[in-house]
Design a protein around this motif. Structure first.
Motif, PDB file in Angstrom:
ATOM      1  N   TYR A   7      15.217 -23.462  -0.040  1.00  0.00           N
ATOM      2  CA  TYR A   7      15.544 -24.051   1.251  1.00  0.00           C
ATOM      3  C   TYR A   7      17.010 -23.795   1.595  1.00  0.00           C
ATOM      4  N   GLN A  10      18.156 -24.227   5.463  1.00  0.00           N
ATOM      5  CA  GLN A  10      18.459 -25.072   6.620  1.00  0.00           C
ATOM      6  C   GLN A  10      17.181 -25.350   7.393  1.00  0.00           C
ATOM      7  N   GLU A  11      17.242 -26.265   8.391  1.00  0.00           N
ATOM      8  CA  GLU A  11      16.050 -26.617   9.156  1.00  0.00           C
ATOM      9  C   GLU A  11      15.486 -25.441   9.935  1.00  0.00           C
ATOM     10  N   GLY A  12      16.319 -24.648  10.525  1.00  0.00           N
ATOM     11  CA  GLY A  12      15.833 -23.435  11.154  1.00  0.00           C
ATOM     12  C   GLY A  12      15.778 -23.434  12.667  1.00  0.00           C
ATOM     13  N   ASP A  13      16.225 -24.488  13.344  1.00  0.00           N
ATOM     14  CA  ASP A  13      16.257 -24.458  14.801  1.00  0.00           C
ATOM     15  C   ASP A  13      17.377 -23.562  15.307  1.00  0.00           C
TER      16      ASP A  13
END
Length: 110
Positions: free
Chosen positions: A7, A9-12
């Protein structure tokens, strides 16, 4: 066993360092990835591109779009289109746009 994924980051948003300045709201195409500049990014400086979220994209008048319709980014004319050939998918319409509208609301999903 080796780690198959880790993992990050969140990815937005993703990091992006442009070769020339990018203005907030500019659409940036990298291969098949279409993203939107979150803020102004100076040339050769680290900034952020949105790869998720909901945006109002420029469209041509005279064309209507319906909720759920998949749209593509025409990087030559800087507008969305329903034509897949030669363009990059950006997402689905989440608010219908009439022929008189100059924008269409799209949820990024590639």
């Amino acid at each position: 066993m080796a780690v198959q994924a880790q993992y990050v980051q969140e990815g937005d948003y993703i990091d992006y360092t442009p070769g020339s300045a990018v203005a907030a709201g500019d659409v940036v195409v990298q291969g098949d990835l279409v993203a939107v500049a979150k803020g102004d990014i100076a040339a050769n400086k680290l900034g952020a591109l949105a790869v998720g979220g909901v945006f109002d994209f420029a469209k041509n008048t005279g064309v209507a779009y319906t909720v759920g319709q998949i749209l593509y980014w025409d990087d030559t004319n800087n507008v969305v289109t329903a034509t897949a050939t030669g363009n990059k998918q950006i997402g689905k319409v989440i608010r219908a746009a009439a022929t008189t509208d100059t924008t269409v609301r799209i949820r990024l999903s590639q």
